[in-house]
Design a protein around this motif. Structure first.
Motif, short mmCIF file in Angstrom:
data_model
loop_
_atom_site.label_atom_id
_atom_site.label_comp_id
_atom_site.label_asym_id
_atom_site.label_seq_id
_atom_site.Cartn_x
_atom_site.Cartn_y
_atom_site.Cartn_z
N ALA A 118 44.13 30.75 65.56
CA ALA A 118 43.78 30.01 64.34
C ALA A 118 43.38 28.58 64.67
CB ALA A 118 44.96 30.01 63.36
N ASN A 119 44.12 27.94 65.56
CA ASN A 119 43.78 26.58 65.97
C ASN A 119 42.46 26.55 66.73
OD1 ASN A 119 45.91 24.76 65.07
ND2 ASN A 119 47.26 25.97 66.35
N LEU A 155 43.32 28.75 57.74
CA LEU A 155 41.86 28.74 57.88
C LEU A 155 41.17 28.76 56.52
CD1 LEU A 155 41.34 31.12 60.93
CD2 LEU A 155 41.38 28.62 60.89
N GLN A 156 41.77 29.43 55.56
CA GLN A 156 41.19 29.46 54.21
C GLN A 156 41.13 28.06 53.63
OE1 GLN A 156 42.93 29.02 50.98
NE2 GLN A 156 40.93 29.24 50.01
N GLU A 157 42.18 27.29 53.84
CA GLU A 157 42.22 25.92 53.33
C GLU A 157 41.14 25.04 53.96
OE1 GLU A 157 46.19 24.80 54.19
OE2 GLU A 157 47.07 25.96 52.55
N LYS A 158 40.71 25.40 55.15
CA LYS A 158 39.66 24.65 55.84
C LYS A 158 38.26 25.15 55.49
CE LYS A 158 42.46 23.15 59.75
NZ LYS A 158 42.32 21.73 59.41
N TYR A 181 49.38 41.38 47.93
CA TYR A 181 49.40 41.31 49.39
C TYR A 181 48.08 40.80 49.96
CZ TYR A 181 53.56 44.18 48.75
OH TYR A 181 54.78 44.66 48.34
N ASP A 182 47.15 40.39 49.10
CA ASP A 182 45.87 39.84 49.54
C ASP A 182 45.83 38.34 49.35
OD1 ASP A 182 44.85 42.37 50.16
OD2 ASP A 182 44.01 42.66 48.15
N SER A 183 44.79 37.73 49.91
CA SER A 183 44.56 36.30 49.71
C SER A 183 44.45 35.98 48.24
CB SER A 183 43.26 35.89 50.42
OG SER A 183 42.75 34.68 49.90
N PRO A 184 45.18 34.98 47.76
CA PRO A 184 45.05 34.58 46.36
C PRO A 184 43.62 34.16 46.02
CG PRO A 184 47.04 33.63 47.32
CD PRO A 184 46.26 34.23 48.45
N ALA A 185 42.86 33.71 47.03
CA ALA A 185 41.48 33.27 46.81
C ALA A 185 40.47 34.36 47.13
CB ALA A 185 41.19 32.04 47.66
N GLY A 186 40.95 35.52 47.62
CA GLY A 186 40.05 36.61 47.95
C GLY A 186 39.36 36.45 49.29
N ASP A 187 39.90 35.59 50.17
CA ASP A 187 39.26 35.31 51.46
C ASP A 187 39.81 36.14 52.62
OD1 ASP A 187 37.59 33.50 50.30
OD2 ASP A 187 38.69 31.73 50.93
N TRP A 188 40.86 36.90 52.41
CA TRP A 188 41.36 37.81 53.43
C TRP A 188 42.06 38.97 52.74
CZ3 TRP A 188 46.63 38.43 53.28
CH2 TRP A 188 47.40 37.37 52.80
N SER A 205 50.49 41.32 57.36
CA SER A 205 49.43 41.21 58.35
C SER A 205 48.10 41.33 57.62
CB SER A 205 49.57 42.33 59.39
OG SER A 205 48.39 42.47 60.15
N GLY A 206 47.15 40.47 57.95
CA GLY A 206 45.87 40.51 57.24
C GLY A 206 44.69 40.28 58.15
N ALA A 207 43.50 40.39 57.57
CA ALA A 207 42.27 40.20 58.33
C ALA A 207 41.23 39.50 57.46
CB ALA A 207 41.72 41.53 58.83
N ALA A 208 40.39 38.71 58.12
CA ALA A 208 39.36 37.95 57.42
C ALA A 208 38.07 37.93 58.21
CB ALA A 208 39.84 36.51 57.19
N VAL A 209 36.97 37.73 57.51
CA VAL A 209 35.68 37.52 58.14
C VAL A 209 35.42 36.02 58.20
CG1 VAL A 209 33.18 37.86 57.94
CG2 VAL A 209 34.76 39.73 57.35
N LEU A 210 35.00 35.53 59.34
CA LEU A 210 34.71 34.11 59.49
C LEU A 210 33.38 33.77 58.79
CD1 LEU A 210 36.63 32.21 61.06
CD2 LEU A 210 36.90 34.61 61.64
N LYS A 211 33.37 32.65 58.10
CA LYS A 211 32.18 32.25 57.35
C LYS A 211 30.98 32.05 58.26
CE LYS A 211 32.83 29.82 53.69
NZ LYS A 211 33.18 28.73 52.75
#
Length: 354
Positions: free
Chosen positions: A79-80, A105-108, A126-133, A268-274
């Motif tokens: 993440a860093n 990462l969502q906050e960034k 169990y998902d991102s509150p913002a829908g990002d993961w 445990s979750g997963a996201a797509v990088l912008k």
């Protein structure tokens, strides 16, 4: 796996930023998975357990023909690294053990919106509150103990009792594990920051002679009779049993009292990088993770890649011999309340545990 905290990792990454940013393009090109890679390939940064990731990746590649280049490391380290690399990161997808690194990462603003159809496969809580993961699987915190050293009725009913002086020398802790941070967050939200800090200082004292770098070492030492008990996520105990055999298990697991702040569900979750240049393929990977086939890989019993995590998508339930997910009685803390873990990290540092 040894877990470092975000802030510490970020300082290291910051010192290396110029080198990383200068070198990531060359590394990606060398691997064939950078921004100039083929449309039929993606790069996965995975902080999940390698055997779990390997099983999912192999099935995805076979089903779609999309090749996945995997970089494994601790989730906070990755993440860093993503945060430092920013738009230069070769990562297309980030896969974690816990939700705070994803929220970090969502906050960034570094994550893409997940396709609504993918999010629909898992319960929204169990998902991102913002829908990002998207949430992929879950684990639950438990007490692991050795009955030859401590009786079950002598164990703490609440996580707050870990601070009781009677447990000095009996408690094992792995405070640098990212799995421990959600518990600290839960305690803080329940009792306040001052009480949480006082609790951590006493936990540190009680576990001073048995402080471990990771949950694998903690559960192994409890099982071998080196320490009486500790707090882990349940799947570490089941994985140890699968590794050494039921006859070699001398430890047991139990839960804190129902809804106790120490009884935490980790997602445990997963996201797509912008910045991903392979958005469609990356979104397909997320969709696969929460599809019936992907979730069955997570939930099945047997095989080297058995995760002992709880599948939470597509209505799949685990076939492993664990307490059914629907019967757990965890703390009501939400994904949004767990946040990015920064406050927990700060408290752990103030208590001298990091």
């Amino acid at each position: 796996m040894i877990k470092q905290n975000f802030a510490c990792g970020l300082r290291v990454c910051g010192l290396l930023a110029c080198g990383l940013l200068a070198g990531c393009g060359a590394a990606g090109a060398a691997a064939g998975t950078g921004t100039g890679g083929q449309a039929g390939s993606i790069t996965l940064y995975s902080g999940q357990h390698e055997q779990t990731t390997d099983g999912l990746v192999a099935a995805f590649e076979q089903q779609t023909g999309i090749k996945v280049s995997v970089r494994n490391d601790d989730e906070d380290t990755l993440a860093n690294l993503i945060a430092v690399q920013g738009s230069h990161s070769p990562a297309d997808v980030f896969f974690t053990e816990n939700s705070p690194p994803l929220e970090f990462l969502q906050e960034k603003g570094l994550l893409s919106q997940v396709t609504p159809g993918t999010l629909a496969h898992t319960p929204a809580k169990y998902d991102s509150p913002a829908g990002d993961w998207v949430g992929v699987s879950a684990r639950v915190s438990v007490i692991v103990y050795n009955p030859s050293l401590i009786a079950r009725n002598q164990l703490p009913a609440s996580v707050m009792q870990l601070a009781d002086p009677k447990y000095s020398g009996k408690l094992g802790i792995a405070p640098s594990e990212t799995d421990f941070q959600p518990i600290v967050t839960s305690v803080t939200r329940t009792y306040g920051r001052a009480a949480a800090l006082s609790w951590l200082e006493k936990v540190k004292s009680n576990g001073a002679s048995h402080t471990f770098p990771d949950n694998e070492t903690l559960v192994s030492d409890v099982n071998r009779g080196q320490v009486a008990f500790g707090v882990i996520n349940e799947y570490y105990w089941y994985r140890l049993r699968a590794e050494i055999g039921a006859s070699a298990m001398h430890s047991q697991i139990t839960y804190f009292a129902a809804h106790d702040p120490g009884y935490v569900i980790d997602v445990s979750g997963a996201a797509v990088l912008k910045n991903s240049q392979h958005q469609a393929a990356a979104q397909k990977f997320l969709a696969f993770l929460v599809s019936r086939k992907g979730e069955e890989i997570i939930g099945r019993a047997g095989g080297d890649e058995q995760s002992y995590e709880y599948p939470i998508g597509s209505g799949v339930t685990t076939s492993a011999p664990e307490t059914p997910f629907s019967q757990l009685q965890p703390s009501p803390i939400t994904i949004a309340q767990l946040g990015d873990g920064a406050a927990a990290i700060d408290l752990l540092r103030q208590a001298g545990l990091l």
